[in-house]
Design an enzyme around this catalytic site. Sequence first.
Site, PDB file in Angstrom:
ATOM      1  N   CYS A 267      39.449  22.554  37.971  1.00 28.22           N
ATOM      2  CA  CYS A 267      38.112  22.471  37.364  1.00 28.22           C
ATOM      3  C   CYS A 267      38.142  21.911  35.944  1.00 28.22           C
ATOM      4  O   CYS A 267      37.102  21.565  35.378  1.00 28.22           O
ATOM      5  CB  CYS A 267      37.432  23.833  37.374  1.00 28.22           C
ATOM      6  SG  CYS A 267      37.206  24.443  39.045  1.00 28.22           S
TER       7      CYS A 267
ATOM      8  N   HIS B  18      31.601  23.988  32.583  1.00 26.04           N
ATOM      9  CA  HIS B  18      31.955  23.930  33.999  1.00 26.04           C
ATOM     10  C   HIS B  18      31.055  24.895  34.766  1.00 26.04           C
ATOM     11  O   HIS B  18      30.774  25.997  34.288  1.00 26.04           O
ATOM     12  CB  HIS B  18      33.429  24.302  34.189  1.00 26.04           C
ATOM     13  CG  HIS B  18      33.790  24.432  35.630  1.00 26.04           C
ATOM     14  ND1 HIS B  18      33.630  23.383  36.500  1.00 26.04           N
ATOM     15  CD2 HIS B  18      34.246  25.476  36.364  1.00 26.04           C
ATOM     16  CE1 HIS B  18      33.986  23.773  37.716  1.00 26.04           C
ATOM     17  NE2 HIS B  18      34.362  25.039  37.659  1.00 26.04           N
TER      18      HIS B  18
ATOM     19  N   ASN C  54      29.971  25.123  42.892  1.00 22.80           N
ATOM     20  CA  ASN C  54      31.106  24.709  42.056  1.00 22.80           C
ATOM     21  C   ASN C  54      31.734  23.479  42.700  1.00 22.80           C
ATOM     22  O   ASN C  54      32.241  23.555  43.823  1.00 22.80           O
ATOM     23  CB  ASN C  54      32.112  25.867  41.977  1.00 22.80           C
ATOM     24  CG  ASN C  54      33.297  25.572  41.072  1.00 22.80           C
ATOM     25  OD1 ASN C  54      33.528  24.427  40.672  1.00 22.80           O
ATOM     26  ND2 ASN C  54      34.056  26.595  40.751  1.00 22.80           N
TER      27      ASN C  54
HETATM   28  N1  COA Z   1      28.566  38.083  50.338  1.00 19.27           N
HETATM   29  C1  COA Z   1      28.361  39.419  50.333  1.00 19.27           C
HETATM   30  N2  COA Z   1      29.240  40.296  49.832  1.00 19.27           N
HETATM   31  C2  COA Z   1      30.371  39.796  49.306  1.00 19.27           C
HETATM   32  C3  COA Z   1      30.641  38.408  49.273  1.00 19.27           C
HETATM   33  C4  COA Z   1      29.677  37.553  49.820  1.00 19.27           C
HETATM   34  N3  COA Z   1      29.832  36.204  49.828  1.00 19.27           N
HETATM   35  N4  COA Z   1      31.834  38.217  48.675  1.00 19.27           N
HETATM   36  C5  COA Z   1      32.304  39.444  48.352  1.00 19.27           C
HETATM   37  N5  COA Z   1      31.420  40.371  48.728  1.00 19.27           N
HETATM   38  C6  COA Z   1      31.510  41.827  48.572  1.00 19.27           C
HETATM   39  C7  COA Z   1      32.915  42.321  48.336  1.00 19.27           C
HETATM   40  O1  COA Z   1      33.596  42.472  49.562  1.00 19.27           O
HETATM   41  C8  COA Z   1      32.650  43.632  47.646  1.00 19.27           C
HETATM   42  O2  COA Z   1      32.330  44.593  48.624  1.00 19.27           O
HETATM   43  P1  COA Z   1      32.816  46.120  48.477  1.00 19.27           P
HETATM   44  O3  COA Z   1      32.170  46.618  47.199  1.00 19.27           O
HETATM   45  O4  COA Z   1      32.286  46.754  49.697  1.00 19.27           O
HETATM   46  O5  COA Z   1      34.305  46.057  48.403  1.00 19.27           O
HETATM   47  C9  COA Z   1      31.396  43.370  46.829  1.00 19.27           C
HETATM   48  O6  COA Z   1      30.802  42.202  47.385  1.00 19.27           O
HETATM   49  C10 COA Z   1      31.658  43.149  45.363  1.00 19.27           C
HETATM   50  O7  COA Z   1      32.734  42.239  45.244  1.00 19.27           O
HETATM   51  P2  COA Z   1      33.243  41.750  43.843  1.00 19.27           P
HETATM   52  O8  COA Z   1      34.380  40.819  44.051  1.00 19.27           O
HETATM   53  O9  COA Z   1      33.428  42.927  42.952  1.00 19.27           O
HETATM   54  O10 COA Z   1      31.955  40.937  43.356  1.00 19.27           O
HETATM   55  P3  COA Z   1      31.718  40.238  42.000  1.00 19.27           P
HETATM   56  O11 COA Z   1      30.530  40.795  41.344  1.00 19.27           O
HETATM   57  O12 COA Z   1      32.988  40.126  41.182  1.00 19.27           O
HETATM   58  O13 COA Z   1      31.341  38.771  42.455  1.00 19.27           O
HETATM   59  C11 COA Z   1      32.370  36.598  42.616  1.00 19.27           C
HETATM   60  C12 COA Z   1      32.244  37.998  43.213  1.00 19.27           C
HETATM   61  C13 COA Z   1      33.391  35.848  43.410  1.00 19.27           C
HETATM   62  C14 COA Z   1      30.994  35.929  42.734  1.00 19.27           C
HETATM   63  C15 COA Z   1      32.756  36.729  41.134  1.00 19.27           C
HETATM   64  O14 COA Z   1      33.886  37.565  41.010  1.00 19.27           O
HETATM   65  C16 COA Z   1      33.072  35.396  40.508  1.00 19.27           C
HETATM   66  O15 COA Z   1      32.211  34.544  40.385  1.00 19.27           O
HETATM   67  N6  COA Z   1      34.283  35.214  40.033  1.00 19.27           N
HETATM   68  C17 COA Z   1      34.694  33.983  39.419  1.00 19.27           C
HETATM   69  C18 COA Z   1      34.860  32.949  40.486  1.00 19.27           C
HETATM   70  C19 COA Z   1      35.066  31.583  39.912  1.00 19.27           C
HETATM   71  O16 COA Z   1      34.458  31.246  38.950  1.00 19.27           O
HETATM   72  N7  COA Z   1      35.916  30.811  40.555  1.00 19.27           N
HETATM   73  C20 COA Z   1      36.167  29.474  40.212  1.00 19.27           C
HETATM   74  C21 COA Z   1      36.794  29.357  38.880  1.00 19.27           C
HETATM   75  S1  COA Z   1      36.856  27.689  38.422  1.00 19.27           S
END
Ligand code: COA
Length: 340
Positions: A113, A267, A297
């Site tokens: 990225c 980004h 993204n």
């Molecule tokens: N739909 C529904 N539920 C989902 C899901 C989806 N697509 N993906 C994960 N979950 C669930 C998880 O299983 C978890 O369930 P649980 O509480 O029963 O275990 C719950 O949602 C919370 O998961 P969590 O990982 O704590 O969510 P979050 O608030 O951290 O959001 C992301 C997840 C991925 C959106 C977030 O962590 C994020 O954006 N991270 C950075 C990613 C990024 O920027 N990547 C590229 C970098 S260049």
Amino acid sequence: MFFAQIRAVGCALPPYIVTNDELATHMDTSDTWIRERSGIVERRRVADGVGTSHLAIEASQQALQQAGLKGEDLDLILASTLSPDYYFPGIGVQIQHGLGCRNIPAIDLRAQCSGFSWGLATADAFMRTGRYKRVLLVGAEIHSRILELSNRNRNFSVLFGDGAGAAILETQTGEEVPTAQNCIRGLIDHEMGTDGSCAEMLYLRRPGNAGEPTFQDLGEVRSEASLAHMDGQQVFKHAVTRMCAVMETLLTRNGLRPADLDLVIPHQANLRITEMLRRKFDLPEEKVVSNIHKYGNTTAATLPLCMVDAQADGRLAPGKLVATVTFGAGFTWGANLLRW
Ligand code: COA
């Protein structure tokens, strides 16, 4: 003195729109969850038969046309992607051929990225020597074929989209180079960083050469190892910390306050990350580009896609002082300061 100026930008977006509701037919997710956690409403997906290099070439042709140039006018290509057509060679050579360029160097740059940001820094370094005059910088990605639309990969697969963006940079000469304080249009400063201790927090292990006896094993095709792995919460935390820090470094080194910037292009990883950055620097919404709702993204294509959008809505106009800030797998991060 030689320095680099962005002369034109272009983009390529596959017409097919994947909505959050469509994703919810493949896995346990919902439009509400995706919007609330990421800000994404829809993203693009390529059709069968389209390769990453095709998107890259289309975006480059648009940028060349905007600049009134042809492929043969270029003397360097920098191409960034984490999703190339082939394991090797990279897409740079396909872009060189597809645009009808002379036998110029076509360098593939891998920084995920941060690829486009590092590409701007690399182009600038080459151009300041006076050796290369017209440089094409491309970021292109097809994520949709890497994503598994399943429950086990849902934290990753809802976030990414396909697309490409390109910029034509041209060397300028003058008594002075652009600085944050003068009004000369061009690239001013760059900052790049990595922390390889976090490589396994966001990566795709197989196929690969990490030590397994084979590059690719048929038995692995549907295994966890052949899915992109992301520790979402760690990535989130590091992204906010690194993006804020790299922006701070760039501002301090150039004697700027956040309010001096006309536009910030971050980004597009997650709207919540962008918002935290915006609040940290106390910037009004209109000064921070956000198009994640439309494209998700798009990794190395994100910055040029934002540039195309911001140019279209009038926020990116000649003379504007702009900062970009990126973070990606590696971890890698970067920031660029430029006068558009
Ligand atoms: N739909 C529904 N539920 C989902 C899901 C989806 N697509 N993906 C994960 N979950 C669930 C998880 O299983 C978890 O369930 P649980 O509480 O029963 O275990 C719950 O949602 C919370 O998961 P969590 O990982 O704590 O969510 P979050 O608030 O951290 O959001 C992301 C997840 C991925 C959106 C977030 O962590 C994020 O954006 N991270 C950075 C990613 C990024 O920027 N990547 C590229 C970098 S260049």
